[in-house]
Scaffold this motif. Structure first.
Motif, PDB file in Angstrom:
ATOM      1  N   MET A  76      14.143 -37.322  15.347  1.00 14.33           N
ATOM      2  CA  MET A  76      14.842 -37.100  16.317  1.00 14.33           C
ATOM      3  C   MET A  76      14.291 -36.009  17.542  1.00 14.33           C
ATOM      4  SD  MET A  76      17.206 -34.604  17.707  1.00 14.33           S
ATOM      5  CE  MET A  76      16.970 -33.746  16.239  1.00 14.33           C
ATOM      6  N   ARG A  77      14.185 -36.540  18.592  1.00 17.25           N
ATOM      7  CA  ARG A  77      13.613 -35.494  19.443  1.00 17.25           C
ATOM      8  C   ARG A  77      14.832 -35.034  20.519  1.00 17.25           C
ATOM      9  NH1 ARG A  77      10.410 -35.451  16.545  1.00 17.25           N
ATOM     10  NH2 ARG A  77       8.769 -36.684  16.312  1.00 17.25           N
TER      11      ARG A  77
ATOM     12  N   PRO B 235      12.177 -47.547  13.830  1.00 16.10           N
ATOM     13  CA  PRO B 235      13.195 -47.318  12.532  1.00 16.10           C
ATOM     14  C   PRO B 235      12.862 -46.594  11.456  1.00 16.10           C
ATOM     15  CG  PRO B 235      11.782 -49.264  12.579  1.00 16.10           C
ATOM     16  CD  PRO B 235      11.533 -48.750  13.638  1.00 16.10           C
ATOM     17  N   ARG B 236      14.034 -45.904  11.206  1.00 22.39           N
ATOM     18  CA  ARG B 236      13.618 -44.845   9.935  1.00 22.39           C
ATOM     19  C   ARG B 236      13.515 -45.269   8.599  1.00 22.39           C
ATOM     20  NH1 ARG B 236      13.318 -42.913  14.407  1.00 22.39           N
ATOM     21  NH2 ARG B 236      14.067 -40.649  14.933  1.00 22.39           N
ATOM     22  N   THR B 237      12.528 -44.908   7.882  1.00 22.04           N
ATOM     23  CA  THR B 237      12.474 -45.325   6.397  1.00 22.04           C
ATOM     24  C   THR B 237      12.436 -43.931   5.621  1.00 22.04           C
ATOM     25  OG1 THR B 237      10.001 -44.921   6.463  1.00 22.04           O
ATOM     26  CG2 THR B 237      10.825 -47.183   6.946  1.00 22.04           C
ATOM     27  N   ARG B 238      13.132 -43.891   4.427  1.00 27.56           N
ATOM     28  CA  ARG B 238      13.432 -42.798   3.828  1.00 27.56           C
ATOM     29  C   ARG B 238      12.931 -43.220   2.301  1.00 27.56           C
ATOM     30  NH1 ARG B 238      14.046 -39.878   8.096  1.00 27.56           N
ATOM     31  NH2 ARG B 238      15.706 -39.641   8.829  1.00 27.56           N
ATOM     32  N   LYS B 239      12.317 -42.208   1.583  1.00 23.55           N
ATOM     33  CA  LYS B 239      11.758 -42.377   0.371  1.00 23.55           C
ATOM     34  C   LYS B 239      12.862 -42.966  -0.541  1.00 23.55           C
ATOM     35  CE  LYS B 239       8.763 -39.105  -1.142  1.00 23.55           C
ATOM     36  NZ  LYS B 239       8.256 -37.863  -1.598  1.00 23.55           N
TER      37      LYS B 239
ATOM     38  N   VAL C 173      19.414 -31.404  15.460  1.00 17.60           N
ATOM     39  CA  VAL C 173      18.406 -30.319  14.623  1.00 17.60           C
ATOM     40  C   VAL C 173      17.089 -30.895  14.506  1.00 17.60           C
ATOM     41  CG1 VAL C 173      18.192 -28.530  12.884  1.00 17.60           C
ATOM     42  CG2 VAL C 173      20.412 -29.278  13.798  1.00 17.60           C
ATOM     43  N   HIS C 174      16.106 -30.050  14.870  1.00 19.70           N
ATOM     44  CA  HIS C 174      14.753 -30.562  14.565  1.00 19.70           C
ATOM     45  C   HIS C 174      13.963 -29.347  13.812  1.00 19.70           C
ATOM     46  CE1 HIS C 174      11.243 -33.371  14.762  1.00 19.70           C
ATOM     47  NE2 HIS C 174      10.588 -32.301  14.766  1.00 19.70           N
ATOM     48  N   GLN C 175      13.665 -29.559  12.737  1.00 24.48           N
ATOM     49  CA  GLN C 175      13.051 -28.381  11.862  1.00 24.48           C
ATOM     50  C   GLN C 175      11.559 -28.524  12.003  1.00 24.48           C
ATOM     51  OE1 GLN C 175      14.955 -27.347   8.096  1.00 24.48           O
ATOM     52  NE2 GLN C 175      16.047 -29.417   8.747  1.00 24.48           N
ATOM     53  N   MET C 176      10.809 -27.559  12.019  1.00 28.83           N
ATOM     54  CA  MET C 176       9.579 -27.263  12.294  1.00 28.83           C
ATOM     55  C   MET C 176       8.750 -26.416  11.324  1.00 28.83           C
ATOM     56  SD  MET C 176       9.761 -27.715  16.297  1.00 28.83           S
ATOM     57  CE  MET C 176      11.175 -26.698  16.452  1.00 28.83           C
ATOM     58  N   ALA C 177       7.614 -26.646  10.742  1.00 29.27           N
ATOM     59  CA  ALA C 177       6.760 -26.034  10.039  1.00 29.27           C
ATOM     60  C   ALA C 177       5.504 -25.461  10.876  1.00 29.27           C
ATOM     61  CB  ALA C 177       6.511 -26.560   8.655  1.00 29.27           C
ATOM     62  N   GLY C 178       5.498 -26.323  11.737  1.00 31.29           N
ATOM     63  CA  GLY C 178       4.284 -26.366  12.559  1.00 31.29           C
ATOM     64  C   GLY C 178       4.218 -25.026  13.484  1.00 31.29           C
ATOM     65  N   PHE C 179       4.273 -24.056  12.946  1.00 33.14           N
ATOM     66  CA  PHE C 179       4.396 -22.630  13.756  1.00 33.14           C
ATOM     67  C   PHE C 179       3.429 -21.707  13.109  1.00 33.14           C
ATOM     68  CE2 PHE C 179       7.102 -19.515  11.710  1.00 33.14           C
ATOM     69  CZ  PHE C 179       7.575 -20.255  10.727  1.00 33.14           C
TER      70      PHE C 179
ATOM     71  N   VAL D 162      10.057 -18.982   7.759  1.00 34.91           N
ATOM     72  CA  VAL D 162       9.842 -20.045   7.087  1.00 34.91           C
ATOM     73  C   VAL D 162       9.631 -21.492   7.888  1.00 34.91           C
ATOM     74  CG1 VAL D 162      10.650 -21.725   5.177  1.00 34.91           C
ATOM     75  CG2 VAL D 162      10.807 -19.135   4.829  1.00 34.91           C
ATOM     76  N   THR D 163      10.588 -21.264   8.858  1.00 32.26           N
ATOM     77  CA  THR D 163      10.900 -22.708   9.523  1.00 32.26           C
ATOM     78  C   THR D 163      11.434 -22.319  10.909  1.00 32.26           C
ATOM     79  OG1 THR D 163      11.708 -23.684   7.614  1.00 32.26           O
ATOM     80  CG2 THR D 163      11.656 -25.116   9.580  1.00 32.26           C
ATOM     81  N   MET D 164      10.827 -23.060  11.947  1.00 34.43           N
ATOM     82  CA  MET D 164      11.573 -22.989  13.259  1.00 34.43           C
ATOM     83  C   MET D 164      12.352 -24.225  13.318  1.00 34.43           C
ATOM     84  SD  MET D 164       9.905 -20.521  15.030  1.00 34.43           S
ATOM     85  CE  MET D 164      10.733 -20.760  16.771  1.00 34.43           C
TER      86      MET D 164
HETATM   87  C1  LIG Z   1      10.946 -27.603   6.664  1.00 35.38           C
HETATM   88  C2  LIG Z   1      10.719 -28.878   7.461  1.00 35.38           C
HETATM   89  C3  LIG Z   1       9.680 -28.620   8.389  1.00 35.38           C
HETATM   90  C4  LIG Z   1       9.254 -29.549   9.304  1.00 35.38           C
HETATM   91  N1  LIG Z   1       8.103 -29.581  10.123  1.00 35.38           N
HETATM   92  C5  LIG Z   1       7.848 -30.373  11.101  1.00 35.38           C
HETATM   93  C6  LIG Z   1       6.957 -30.325  11.920  1.00 35.38           C
HETATM   94  O1  LIG Z   1       6.224 -29.216  11.943  1.00 35.38           O
HETATM   95  N2  LIG Z   1       6.742 -31.184  13.024  1.00 35.38           N
HETATM   96  C7  LIG Z   1       7.545 -32.407  13.225  1.00 35.38           C
HETATM   97  O2  LIG Z   1       7.204 -33.309  13.928  1.00 35.38           O
HETATM   98  N3  LIG Z   1       8.459 -32.572  12.027  1.00 35.38           N
HETATM   99  C8  LIG Z   1       8.734 -31.543  11.069  1.00 35.38           C
HETATM  100  N4  LIG Z   1       9.638 -31.798  10.274  1.00 35.38           N
HETATM  101  C9  LIG Z   1      10.296 -33.242  10.280  1.00 35.38           C
HETATM  102  C10 LIG Z   1      11.594 -33.197  11.338  1.00 35.38           C
HETATM  103  O3  LIG Z   1      12.124 -32.242  11.293  1.00 35.38           O
HETATM  104  C11 LIG Z   1      12.405 -34.248  10.885  1.00 35.38           C
HETATM  105  O4  LIG Z   1      13.095 -34.077   9.653  1.00 35.38           O
HETATM  106  C12 LIG Z   1      11.864 -35.590  10.639  1.00 35.38           C
HETATM  107  O5  LIG Z   1      11.084 -35.889  11.920  1.00 35.38           O
HETATM  108  C13 LIG Z   1      12.738 -36.722  10.478  1.00 35.38           C
HETATM  109  O6  LIG Z   1      13.474 -36.835  11.633  1.00 35.38           O
HETATM  110  P1  LIG Z   1      14.398 -38.141  11.990  1.00 35.38           P
HETATM  111  O7  LIG Z   1      15.662 -37.826  11.199  1.00 35.38           O
HETATM  112  O8  LIG Z   1      14.628 -38.281  13.402  1.00 35.38           O
HETATM  113  O9  LIG Z   1      13.745 -39.273  11.130  1.00 35.38           O
HETATM  114  C14 LIG Z   1       9.980 -30.938   9.295  1.00 35.38           C
HETATM  115  C15 LIG Z   1      11.219 -31.084   8.546  1.00 35.38           C
HETATM  116  C16 LIG Z   1      11.554 -30.057   7.668  1.00 35.38           C
HETATM  117  C17 LIG Z   1      12.712 -30.239   6.747  1.00 35.38           C
END
Ligand SMILES: Cc1cc2nc3c(=O)[nH]c(=O)nc-3n(C[C@H](O)[C@H](O)[C@H](O)COP(=O)(O)O)c2cc1C
Length: 125
Positions: free
Chosen positions: A1-2, A102-106, A53-59, A77-79
């Protein structure tokens, strides 16, 4: 989600930090687990409020530690970006494609084990 126009314009940007010790500086072996639970509750509450909410480890945790003077017994830990669903047309072509895909989940059988590790549990077979 953006979120609107990608995370760089999210109304709220948070840094999730775990306290690695508890009480009199004893190691808290569940620090990351506790943080994850807390963030998950935030995600559920936000969703209930039609927020996203969008979580990011890329920081850079090192840069965050320096910028916010985070003590050694805490771990960045996470942004987390929090906001309203944005207009996909404001995204780059690549991100719009990701967003609208479309979203696919494990499959559950890949991580719900029964009896021994790796063996899918009966209820998910
Ligand atoms: C701990 C954690 C770190 C994440 N880090 C990134 C990231 O650095 N960049 C990114 O694009 N998505 C990252 N994600 C994934 C997104 O936050 C999101 O969960 C994923 O894109 C699925 O989104 P959707 O529900 O829209 O399919 C991370 C998710 C989690 C739980």
């Amino acid at each position: 989600m953006r979120i609107a126009n990608g995370q760089k314009t999210a109304p709220v940007l948070m840094l999730a930090v775990a306290k690695l010790t508890r009480g009199n500086d004893k190691p808290n072996h569940h620090a990351l687990y506790d943080l994850g639970l807390g963030v998950q509750n935030l995600v559920v509450q936000a969703t209930a409020l039609d927020l996203f909410v969008h979580q990011m480890a890329g920081f850079s945790p090192e840069r965050a530690r320096e910028l916010f003077q985070i003590p050694d017994d805490h771990e960045p830990v996470t942004m987390i970006a929090l906001g309203y669903l944005g207009d996909p047309d404001q995204l780059s072509d690549q991100r719009r494609e990701l967003e609208l895909a479309p979203r696919t989940r494990k499959p559950l059988r890949e991580f719900v084990h029964g009896g021994v590790w790796g063996e899918p549990a009966e209820l998910v077979k």
